[in-house]
Design an enzyme around this catalytic site. Structure first.
Site, PDB file in Angstrom:
ATOM      1  N   ASN A 165       0.872  -1.175   0.000  1.00  0.00           N
ATOM      2  CA  ASN A 165       0.000   0.000   0.000  1.00  0.00           C
ATOM      3  C   ASN A 165       0.909   1.224   0.000  1.00  0.00           C
ATOM      4  OD1 ASN A 165      -1.803   2.045   0.394  1.00  0.00           O
ATOM      5  ND2 ASN A 165      -2.389   1.444   2.475  1.00  0.00           N
ATOM      6  N   LYS A 182       0.105   4.263  -0.368  1.00  0.00           N
ATOM      7  CA  LYS A 182      -0.515   5.495   0.155  1.00  0.00           C
ATOM      8  C   LYS A 182      -0.247   6.643  -0.823  1.00  0.00           C
ATOM      9  CE  LYS A 182      -0.072   3.388   4.641  1.00  0.00           C
ATOM     10  NZ  LYS A 182       0.095   3.516   6.078  1.00  0.00           N
ATOM     11  N   HIS A 185      -9.377   1.458   4.976  1.00  0.00           N
ATOM     12  CA  HIS A 185      -8.091   1.675   5.649  1.00  0.00           C
ATOM     13  C   HIS A 185      -8.288   2.644   6.812  1.00  0.00           C
ATOM     14  CE1 HIS A 185      -3.968   2.786   6.465  1.00  0.00           C
ATOM     15  NE2 HIS A 185      -3.623   1.672   5.844  1.00  0.00           N
ATOM     16  N   GLU A 197      -6.596   5.036   7.826  1.00  0.00           N
ATOM     17  CA  GLU A 197      -6.370   6.447   7.503  1.00  0.00           C
ATOM     18  C   GLU A 197      -7.621   7.058   6.878  1.00  0.00           C
ATOM     19  OE1 GLU A 197      -2.769   5.763   5.312  1.00  0.00           O
ATOM     20  OE2 GLU A 197      -1.767   5.218   7.184  1.00  0.00           O
ATOM     21  N   GLU A 241      -4.998  -4.346  10.771  1.00  0.00           N
ATOM     22  CA  GLU A 241      -3.950  -3.335  10.917  1.00  0.00           C
ATOM     23  C   GLU A 241      -4.180  -2.548  12.201  1.00  0.00           C
ATOM     24  OE1 GLU A 241      -2.079  -2.348   6.838  1.00  0.00           O
ATOM     25  OE2 GLU A 241      -3.776  -1.009   7.139  1.00  0.00           O
ATOM     26  N   GLY A 252       3.081   2.713  10.627  1.00  0.00           N
ATOM     27  CA  GLY A 252       4.051   3.789  10.429  1.00  0.00           C
ATOM     28  C   GLY A 252       4.798   4.187  11.686  1.00  0.00           C
ATOM     29  N   SER A 309       3.903  -1.775  10.187  1.00  0.00           N
ATOM     30  CA  SER A 309       5.358  -1.880  10.339  1.00  0.00           C
ATOM     31  C   SER A 309       5.902  -3.261   9.989  1.00  0.00           C
ATOM     32  CB  SER A 309       5.785  -1.452  11.753  1.00  0.00           C
ATOM     33  OG  SER A 309       5.442  -0.089  11.977  1.00  0.00           O
TER      34      SER A 309
END
Ligand code: 13P
Length: 253
Positions: free
Chosen positions: A9, A11, A95, A97, A167, A173, A212
């Site tokens: 991904n 992003k 996701h 985000e 996730e 991240g 990660s």
């Protein structure tokens, strides 16, 4: 047996030219990867250039988002048929985000997943708890509710086409990966929830871990019985790192 799925991904990283350069470096590195599915999800503008470079290769293409409507006055959005035209095999929905920054609800995610399936694209449905929710011992409640809501519109007979990505938000991240034990515990819970919803088909459903994932932790994560793949952000931007992830230990067996 569930076929492992390793997905990048990206992003909001990489222009079309950068995506093409990545693919040219990456394809030879994964030519000898094992029986796994390898997927790249670039930003929308990278899909066409990547489709050209990946055409006929073993690497599949994914969108990072989709709008559930067929067409209409939805400025800035992309319809499922547009992704079909480019040759997307997968589409990421829900996701964290997008849930956190753009207010996406389980209901909206459910409509996206169903729209993708209706167009023959396999949804990668993301779920995961925040650090605050984990510390309050609410992780399983949160994930259970996300699964129920986000999968509400998946027809029972299509269940095996759906990929789930667990996730944990606190691992995205941050360099702070869930331990293999924590990840396995959640993945086993996810599979149990899937079994309640879809019955025996749950055994065929792939559950990815994301947060990660790196070359140095992918092997122990992938060794867990209910971890069937990885959804990788940062480490997927580098062809050598992502190739190593796709060639995790035991993938060639
Ligand atoms: P990182 O691998 O950068 O933690 O990102 C994970 C992720 O969000 C993939 O969708």
């Amino acid at each position: 047996m569930r076929r492992p799925i390793l997905a990048a991904n990206w992003k909001m990283h990489k222009t079309g030219a950068e995506a093409t350069a990545f693919a040219k470096a990456f394809l030879p590195l994964v030519a000898d990867a094992g029986e796994v599915d390898i997927v790249l999800a670039p930003p929308f503008t990278g899909l066409v250039p990547l489709a050209q470079t990946l055409g006929g290769s073993r690497v599949a293409l994914a969108a990072q988002n989709v709008n559930p409507e067929e067409k209409g006055a939805f400025t800035g959005e992309i319809a499922p048929s547009m992704l079909v035209e480019i040759g997307c095999t997968y589409g990421i929905v829900g996701h964290s985000e997008r849930r956190a920054l753009y207010g996406e609800t389980d209901d909206f995610v459910a409509r996206k997943a169903a729209a993708l399936l209706a167009h023959g694209i396999l949804p990668i449905v993301c779920v995961g708890e925040t650090l605050e929710e984990r510390e309050a011992e609410r992780a399983f409640d949160v994930i259970g509710a996300q699964l129920r809501g986000s999968l509400a519109a998946v027809p029972d007979e299509r269940a095996s086409e759906v990929v789930i990505a667990y996730e944990p938000v606190w691992a995205i991240g941050t360099g702070r990966t869930a331990t293999p034990e924590i990840a396995q515990e959640v993945h086993a819970f996810v599979r149990k929830q899937l079994a309640q919803r879809f019955g025996a088909a749950a055994e065929a459903m792939r559950i990815q871990y994301g947060g990660s994932v790196k070359p140095d932790n992918v092997d122990t994560l992938m060794a867990q019985p209910d971890i069937d793949g990885a959804l990788v952000g940062g480490a997927s931007l580098d062809p050598e790192q992502f190739a190593r992830i796709a060639k995790f230990e035991s993938s060639g067996e």
